[in-house]
Design a protein around this motif. Structure first.
Motif, PDB file in Angstrom:
ATOM      1  N   ARG A 287     -15.021  -7.795  -3.205  1.00  0.00           N
ATOM      2  CA  ARG A 287     -14.618  -6.503  -2.637  1.00  0.00           C
ATOM      3  C   ARG A 287     -13.208  -6.134  -3.075  1.00  0.00           C
ATOM      4  O   ARG A 287     -12.289  -6.951  -3.047  1.00  0.00           O
ATOM      5  N   VAL A 288     -13.037  -4.889  -3.476  1.00  0.00           N
ATOM      6  CA  VAL A 288     -11.730  -4.401  -3.906  1.00  0.00           C
ATOM      7  C   VAL A 288     -11.133  -3.442  -2.878  1.00  0.00           C
ATOM      8  O   VAL A 288     -10.115  -2.801  -3.159  1.00  0.00           O
ATOM      9  N   TYR A 289     -11.746  -3.359  -1.716  1.00  0.00           N
ATOM     10  CA  TYR A 289     -11.347  -2.346  -0.737  1.00  0.00           C
ATOM     11  C   TYR A 289     -10.778  -2.998   0.514  1.00  0.00           C
ATOM     12  O   TYR A 289     -11.382  -3.915   1.080  1.00  0.00           O
ATOM     13  N   HIS A 290      -9.633  -2.515   0.933  1.00  0.00           N
ATOM     14  CA  HIS A 290      -9.055  -2.901   2.217  1.00  0.00           C
ATOM     15  C   HIS A 290      -9.043  -1.667   3.103  1.00  0.00           C
ATOM     16  O   HIS A 290      -8.477  -0.630   2.730  1.00  0.00           O
ATOM     17  N   PRO A 291      -9.673  -1.711   4.288  1.00  0.00           N
ATOM     18  CA  PRO A 291      -9.845  -0.492   5.088  1.00  0.00           C
ATOM     19  C   PRO A 291      -8.542   0.106   5.615  1.00  0.00           C
ATOM     20  O   PRO A 291      -8.511   1.289   5.958  1.00  0.00           O
ATOM     21  N   GLU A 292      -7.473  -0.692   5.692  1.00  0.00           N
ATOM     22  CA  GLU A 292      -6.196  -0.164   6.181  1.00  0.00           C
ATOM     23  C   GLU A 292      -5.169   0.014   5.073  1.00  0.00           C
ATOM     24  O   GLU A 292      -4.241   0.811   5.210  1.00  0.00           O
ATOM     25  N   ARG A 293      -5.299  -0.743   3.984  1.00  0.00           N
ATOM     26  CA  ARG A 293      -4.367  -0.653   2.865  1.00  0.00           C
ATOM     27  C   ARG A 293      -5.151  -0.549   1.562  1.00  0.00           C
ATOM     28  O   ARG A 293      -5.152  -1.460   0.740  1.00  0.00           O
ATOM     29  N   PRO A 294      -5.842   0.561   1.344  1.00  0.00           N
ATOM     30  CA  PRO A 294      -6.609   0.686   0.097  1.00  0.00           C
ATOM     31  C   PRO A 294      -5.707   0.645  -1.123  1.00  0.00           C
ATOM     32  O   PRO A 294      -4.556   1.102  -1.091  1.00  0.00           O
ATOM     33  N   LEU A 295      -6.250   0.084  -2.195  1.00  0.00           N
ATOM     34  CA  LEU A 295      -5.494  -0.004  -3.439  1.00  0.00           C
ATOM     35  C   LEU A 295      -5.215   1.395  -3.981  1.00  0.00           C
ATOM     36  O   LEU A 295      -5.958   2.342  -3.710  1.00  0.00           O
ATOM     37  N   PRO A 296      -4.159   1.568  -4.757  1.00  0.00           N
ATOM     38  CA  PRO A 296      -3.890   2.885  -5.333  1.00  0.00           C
ATOM     39  C   PRO A 296      -4.975   3.295  -6.328  1.00  0.00           C
ATOM     40  O   PRO A 296      -5.549   2.461  -7.023  1.00  0.00           O
ATOM     41  N   GLY A 297      -5.261   4.582  -6.370  1.00  0.00           N
ATOM     42  CA  GLY A 297      -6.259   5.093  -7.296  1.00  0.00           C
ATOM     43  C   GLY A 297      -7.025   6.244  -6.696  1.00  0.00           C
ATOM     44  O   GLY A 297      -6.710   6.744  -5.611  1.00  0.00           O
ATOM     45  N   MET A 298      -8.045   6.692  -7.419  1.00  0.00           N
ATOM     46  CA  MET A 298      -8.918   7.781  -6.986  1.00  0.00           C
ATOM     47  C   MET A 298     -10.136   7.208  -6.269  1.00  0.00           C
ATOM     48  O   MET A 298     -10.792   6.290  -6.782  1.00  0.00           O
ATOM     49  N   TYR A 299     -10.450   7.768  -5.123  1.00  0.00           N
ATOM     50  CA  TYR A 299     -11.577   7.334  -4.319  1.00  0.00           C
ATOM     51  C   TYR A 299     -12.563   8.489  -4.181  1.00  0.00           C
ATOM     52  O   TYR A 299     -12.181   9.599  -3.787  1.00  0.00           O
ATOM     53  N   ALA A 300     -13.810   8.226  -4.517  1.00  0.00           N
ATOM     54  CA  ALA A 300     -14.888   9.201  -4.357  1.00  0.00           C
ATOM     55  C   ALA A 300     -15.875   8.627  -3.357  1.00  0.00           C
ATOM     56  O   ALA A 300     -16.507   7.593  -3.615  1.00  0.00           O
ATOM     57  N   ILE A 301     -16.009   9.285  -2.204  1.00  0.00           N
ATOM     58  CA  ILE A 301     -16.778   8.720  -1.096  1.00  0.00           C
ATOM     59  C   ILE A 301     -17.821   9.732  -0.651  1.00  0.00           C
ATOM     60  O   ILE A 301     -17.493  10.876  -0.302  1.00  0.00           O
TER      61      ILE A 301
ATOM     62  N   ASP B 202     -19.741  -1.651   9.459  1.00  0.00           N
ATOM     63  CA  ASP B 202     -18.621  -1.193  10.277  1.00  0.00           C
ATOM     64  C   ASP B 202     -18.500   0.314  10.100  1.00  0.00           C
ATOM     65  O   ASP B 202     -18.064   0.790   9.050  1.00  0.00           O
ATOM     66  N   PRO B 203     -18.862   1.109  11.100  1.00  0.00           N
ATOM     67  CA  PRO B 203     -18.793   2.568  10.943  1.00  0.00           C
ATOM     68  C   PRO B 203     -17.395   3.088  10.650  1.00  0.00           C
ATOM     69  O   PRO B 203     -17.249   4.202  10.147  1.00  0.00           O
ATOM     70  N   ASP B 204     -16.360   2.292  10.951  1.00  0.00           N
ATOM     71  CA  ASP B 204     -14.987   2.737  10.700  1.00  0.00           C
ATOM     72  C   ASP B 204     -14.448   2.228   9.365  1.00  0.00           C
ATOM     73  O   ASP B 204     -13.231   2.204   9.156  1.00  0.00           O
ATOM     74  N   THR B 205     -15.341   1.835   8.471  1.00  0.00           N
ATOM     75  CA  THR B 205     -14.900   1.333   7.165  1.00  0.00           C
ATOM     76  C   THR B 205     -13.978   2.321   6.472  1.00  0.00           C
ATOM     77  O   THR B 205     -12.974   1.928   5.864  1.00  0.00           O
ATOM     78  N   PHE B 206     -14.271   3.611   6.572  1.00  0.00           N
ATOM     79  CA  PHE B 206     -13.467   4.623   5.879  1.00  0.00           C
ATOM     80  C   PHE B 206     -12.697   5.513   6.860  1.00  0.00           C
ATOM     81  O   PHE B 206     -12.409   6.678   6.543  1.00  0.00           O
ATOM     82  N   ALA B 207     -12.336   4.951   8.012  1.00  0.00           N
ATOM     83  CA  ALA B 207     -11.546   5.716   8.975  1.00  0.00           C
ATOM     84  C   ALA B 207     -10.209   6.146   8.379  1.00  0.00           C
ATOM     85  O   ALA B 207      -9.677   7.213   8.720  1.00  0.00           O
ATOM     86  N   PHE B 208      -9.650   5.322   7.501  1.00  0.00           N
ATOM     87  CA  PHE B 208      -8.391   5.672   6.821  1.00  0.00           C
ATOM     88  C   PHE B 208      -8.518   7.021   6.126  1.00  0.00           C
ATOM     89  O   PHE B 208      -7.613   7.865   6.209  1.00  0.00           O
ATOM     90  N   PHE B 209      -9.646   7.265   5.465  1.00  0.00           N
ATOM     91  CA  PHE B 209      -9.822   8.497   4.698  1.00  0.00           C
ATOM     92  C   PHE B 209     -10.253   9.657   5.597  1.00  0.00           C
ATOM     93  O   PHE B 209      -9.959  10.818   5.278  1.00  0.00           O
ATOM     94  N   ARG B 210     -10.949   9.353   6.672  1.00  0.00           N
ATOM     95  CA  ARG B 210     -11.349  10.440   7.575  1.00  0.00           C
ATOM     96  C   ARG B 210     -10.139  11.143   8.168  1.00  0.00           C
ATOM     97  O   ARG B 210     -10.226  12.306   8.568  1.00  0.00           O
ATOM     98  N   ALA B 211      -9.016  10.442   8.226  1.00  0.00           N
ATOM     99  CA  ALA B 211      -7.793  11.040   8.764  1.00  0.00           C
ATOM    100  C   ALA B 211      -7.048  11.876   7.732  1.00  0.00           C
ATOM    101  O   ALA B 211      -6.046  12.511   8.063  1.00  0.00           O
ATOM    102  N   LEU B 212      -7.537  11.894   6.476  1.00  0.00           N
ATOM    103  CA  LEU B 212      -6.869  12.621   5.397  1.00  0.00           C
ATOM    104  C   LEU B 212      -7.679  13.847   4.988  1.00  0.00           C
ATOM    105  O   LEU B 212      -8.875  13.935   5.251  1.00  0.00           O
ATOM    106  N   GLN B 213      -7.020  14.775   4.309  1.00  0.00           N
ATOM    107  CA  GLN B 213      -7.703  15.904   3.705  1.00  0.00           C
ATOM    108  C   GLN B 213      -8.082  15.539   2.276  1.00  0.00           C
ATOM    109  O   GLN B 213      -7.238  15.058   1.509  1.00  0.00           O
ATOM    110  N   PRO B 214      -9.329  15.721   1.884  1.00  0.00           N
ATOM    111  CA  PRO B 214      -9.705  15.389   0.501  1.00  0.00           C
ATOM    112  C   PRO B 214      -9.006  16.312  -0.492  1.00  0.00           C
ATOM    113  O   PRO B 214      -8.779  17.489  -0.209  1.00  0.00           O
TER     114      PRO B 214
END
Length: 818
Positions: free
Chosen positions: A503-517, A529-541
């Motif tokens: 796994r290359v993903y950390h749910p609280e400290r994602p690596l730098p780069g472009m994420y397509a979800i 874990d339904p909150d796997t991408f909670a970090f991104f749900r708090a952001l504007q795409p």
């Protein structure tokens, strides 16, 4: 004079009929054009390949072993054009055919056995569904015209031709539009029979009903619907005894059921045999086997999502909300308007043939436990279009005090409908009606309402336009992204393409780069874990691809650090530990199995650390050479963080192993003694195809015994990142090249992308252990080593440090079995 007036009026009527017919044809063409024009922008959606792969397998083999919990007809219709591609292969030699595992079988059919034809297969399988959608629209026109005249028919047809939901599902090789067409046409045929009873019309109604049963099992609802319609008609008629009316209803239903069964039997090739799990022999056994499979499937409650809430099974507001936000607003206004007018003028009993199916299918969806999409209420839309047709001017001229206002209002609604539909082109599946915008649709509904794996071409186009070479991808679909040119590293998602151990993903400290979800995965509907991408749900795409894939950019928080994971997943490390000790989210990751391997990282930038699982400690031979005096700098339950060994220590050891004797020889029959004429020493490092350099080795077992373990360490430097994973082979050969012991493997996986995984400059140390054959005779043996591609089994050629070396193996030191 009167004759002239009559001729003039006749000419006007003829011209009007011609204009109406032209408008109807143009509306049908507009429907087809919207489907055909947008389908090329969309990748294969979640279920499509399973349906047409099953249909094609049946057409080619006659074998119905693949059970999809759906009847067969729409699969056969989708697959029929594939017969135009004579070179397609059916993977009957694959294990998925034997096990009847339809997901794997369909993936093999489309993406492996027929990869070069994949795009043509998808298009040809979708084309019959588009034609069927046009046929369905024509039947809507026909029924509405019979009830409300040509203007009413044009209104109903317009509602279908510019309905984004019809366009979205009508262009896909799924069962949804087939079931909708089958149910509506059967209802129309039964209405035509009731209007003018006769044996031929009853036969047509029975055949239509049978065909509907072979599209989806929800068509079984037609029988109680038809029965209730006839009972109401008997009650209204009141021209005979109650029992006589009941008997007549029962006889007609029995006739319909009998004709339907024969139709189902014909679609299934007039097969007769045992139904799995029942012990009964019936006509069309596979059809009933599919039905029982569906019944068992419905006992399982799937997760669903509505307005931020994840739940299991059904929730009664789901389809009300879906209908309210995904049905075009003009259509909703017309439905309400038509209903009010029908109630006011007491027309609803007359309208029962198209009002009752709406109520029945909507209630069935609400009461069910499958909340996965608007498509489950798609069958109500053509009936509602006929219902709304009463509002056309020709139908309301004598019922509305101000017909001109009605005409103007209908015209405004028509313009709004056309504009709102065309504005979402080609992303019809992601349509929302303005009560919720398409950009915010993922906050209300996901899955097939919005995100069904259709936007890989759009993602590839966006990446090309933005100069983005690669993305971290969480993908809700089953089409391989690489087919569409998307270079990706998988994140957690559904289906689970990702290898969790890498796994290359950390749910609280994602690596730098472009994420397509994908929107469905963003909401975590099917994730562990339904909150796997909670970090991104708090952001504007930063971008939305077809409204179904949301793109985010994560910046680096500090200069990079190197981290090698030994039996530890990145997301097992807490965010505070990362912040306090590695001090960055920009981690250059490697992976290794500490029990059998070690990666010595080239520290060109930043700090250097190992995270090693406490339940999988390093092999003693590796720890003694590189890790013995290192103390953990941090740790949490299950792992410890260590600093990397000093470069000077590493270099001293590498210089030592570089002195190991290594030879090159083409020998198959090994000559005695040194044989310098056929066996030449090789100066290290020796390059394997310019990708990996062999640095040396250490024999941990000098004199192995038969039946005992032989062990050695090999050292390799990464020169450039290979395109495919590689493996090391180590063979113990006698003088006749017979193998008496061997080890194949490489426990430092090629994962991630530069600068992660295999990083040029890193050194891999691999521990090889294998048992010497128990019957190995005493004497001299040779150890040969090299690299090969496990996908092709081809060995990599060798180039020595001082020039070319022929061959694809190196001979290491002699060993003597005692």
């Amino acid at each position: 004079m009167m004759a002239s007036i009559r001729d003039s009026q006749s000419g006007i009527r003829t011209l009007r009929r011609a204009i109406y017919l032209l408008v109807a044809v143009l509306l049908l063409l507009a429907l087809y054009a919207q489907m055909m024009g947008s389908v090329r922008y969309k990748s294969a959606t979640y279920d499509e390949q399973t349906y047409f792969a099953r249909g094609y397998a049946v057409l080619r083999t006659g074998d119905m072993r693949l059970r999809l919990r759906h009847p067969l007809l729409t699969n056969l219709i989708s697959a029929a054009p594939l017969l135009l591609l004579p070179d397609l292969s059916v993977p009957t030699d694959h294990g998925s055919w034997t096990s009847a595992e339809f997901h794997e079988f369909s993936a093999q059919f489309l993406w492996d056995y027929n990869r070069e034809w994949a795009d043509q297969i998808i298009y040809l399988a979708r084309w019959p569904m588009m034609l069927l959608t046009v046929v369905l629209a024509a039947f809507v026109y026909r029924w509405a015209r019979a009830l409300y005249g040509t203007e009413g028919a044009l209104l109903a047809l317009g509602l279908i031709a510019f309905d984004p939901n019809f366009i979205a599902h009508g262009r896909l090789a799924n069962t949804d539009i087939g079931a909708t067409a089958g149910i509506f046409i059967a209802a129309y045929a039964f209405w035509a029979y009731q209007r003018r009873p006769g044996r031929f019309r009853l036969l047509l109604a029975g055949i239509a009903c049978g065909l509907a049963q072979t599209t989806r099992f929800t068509a079984l609802l037609l029988f109680p619907i038809f029965g209730l319609e006839m009972l109401v008609a008997e009650w209204v008629r009141g021209d005979g005894s109650r029992w006589h009316g009941l008997a007549r209803v029962a006889m007609i239903l029995l006739a319909l059921a009998g004709i339907s069964l024969v139709t189902i039997w014909a679609i299934c090739g007039f097969a007769w045999g045992p139904v799995d799990g029942t012990g009964l022999s019936l006509p069309a056994p596979d059809h009933w086997g599919e039905f029982l499979s569906l019944v068992h499937r419905l006992a399982r409650a799937d997760r669903a999502f509505l307005m931020g809430r994840i739940y299991e099974g059904g929730w009664w507001p789901y389809f009300f909300v879906a209908f309210a936000v995904k049905t075009p607003l003009p259509t909703l206004v017309l439905i309400v308007w038509a209903t009010v007018r029908g109630v006011r003028h007491r027309c609803l009993l007359r309208d029962l043939p198209f009002v009752l199916p709406v109520a029945a299918y909507f209630a069935f969806a609400v009461a069910g436990n499958l909340n996965t999409g608007y498509r489950f209420i798609l069958p109500v839309l053509p009936f509602l279009a006929v219902h709304a047709a009463r509002l056309a001017p020709s139908a309301t001229r004598f019922l509305v005090p101000a017909p001109r206002i009605s005409r103007y209002l209908l015209g405004v609604l028509a313009v709004v409908l056309v504009f709102s539909t065309l504005s979402v082109y080609p992303h019809y599946l992601a349509f929302f009606n303005g009560l919720v915008s398409p950009r915010n649709g993922y906050k209300v509904l996901v899955d097939s309402n919005l995100d069904w794996g259709q936007d890989l071409p759009g993602l590839q186009g966006w990446m090309e336009a933005q100069g983005v070479e690669q993305v971290y991808l969480s993908w809700f679909g089953i089409a391989p992204p690489e087919h569409y040119g998307v270079r990706r590293q998988y994140l957690p998602g559904w289906p689970p393409f990702e290898n969790p151990s890498l796994r290359v993903y950390h749910p609280e400290r994602p690596l730098p780069g472009m994420y397509a979800i994908s929107a469905t995965n963003l909401q975590g509907v099917l994730l562990e874990d339904p909150d796997t991408f909670a970090f991104f749900r708090a952001l504007q795409p930063m971008a939305q691809i077809g409204y179904s894939i949301l793109v985010y950019e994560v910046p680096a928080s500090a200069p990079p650090a190197n981290l090698a994971l030994g039996g530890v997943r990145l997301d097992q490390i807490s965010a505070p530990l990362l912040d306090n000790h590695l001090v960055t989210n920009d981690l250059r990751l490697r992976w290794f199995d500490p029990a059998t391997s070690l990666v010595l990282m080239s520290r060109r930038t930043g700090g250097c650390y190992y995270a090693i699982a406490t339940d999988r400690p390093p092999a003693e031979s590796l720890a003694a050479r590189f890790l013995s005096d290192l103390q953990p700098v941090a740790g949490e339950p299950g792992f410890r963080i260590y600093p990397c060994p000093d470069n000077a220590r590493i270099n001293v050891h590498l210089d030592m192993v570089a002195a190991s004797p290594v030879f090159q020889s083409p020998e198959v029959e090994f000559a005695p003694d040194d044989a310098p004429d056929v066996r030449a020493p090789v100066s290290l490092p020796a390059s394997f195809d310019g990708q990996v350099g062999f640095l040396g080795y250490e024999l941990l077992t000098q004199s192995p015994a038969p039946g005992k373990e032989m062990a050695l360490l090999t050292y390799w430097r990464i020169l450039e990142r290979p395109e495919h994973p590689l493996k090391i082979f180590v063979h113990m050969l006698d003088d006749h090249s017979r193998i008496w012991g061997q080890h194949d493997g490489l426990d430092v996986p090629l994962a991630g992308w530069v600068p992660a995984g295999w990083v040029p400059g890193d050194v891999i140390v691999q521990l090889h252990t294998f048992s010497v054959a128990a019957d190995a005779p005493p004497g001299r043996y040779w150890i040969e080593a090299g690299l090969y591609d496990p996908q092709t089994s081809e060995r990599l050629p060798i180039t020595g440090g001082d020039g070319p070396v022929s061959g694809n193996r190196l001979l290491l030191s002699e060993v003597f079995v005692q």
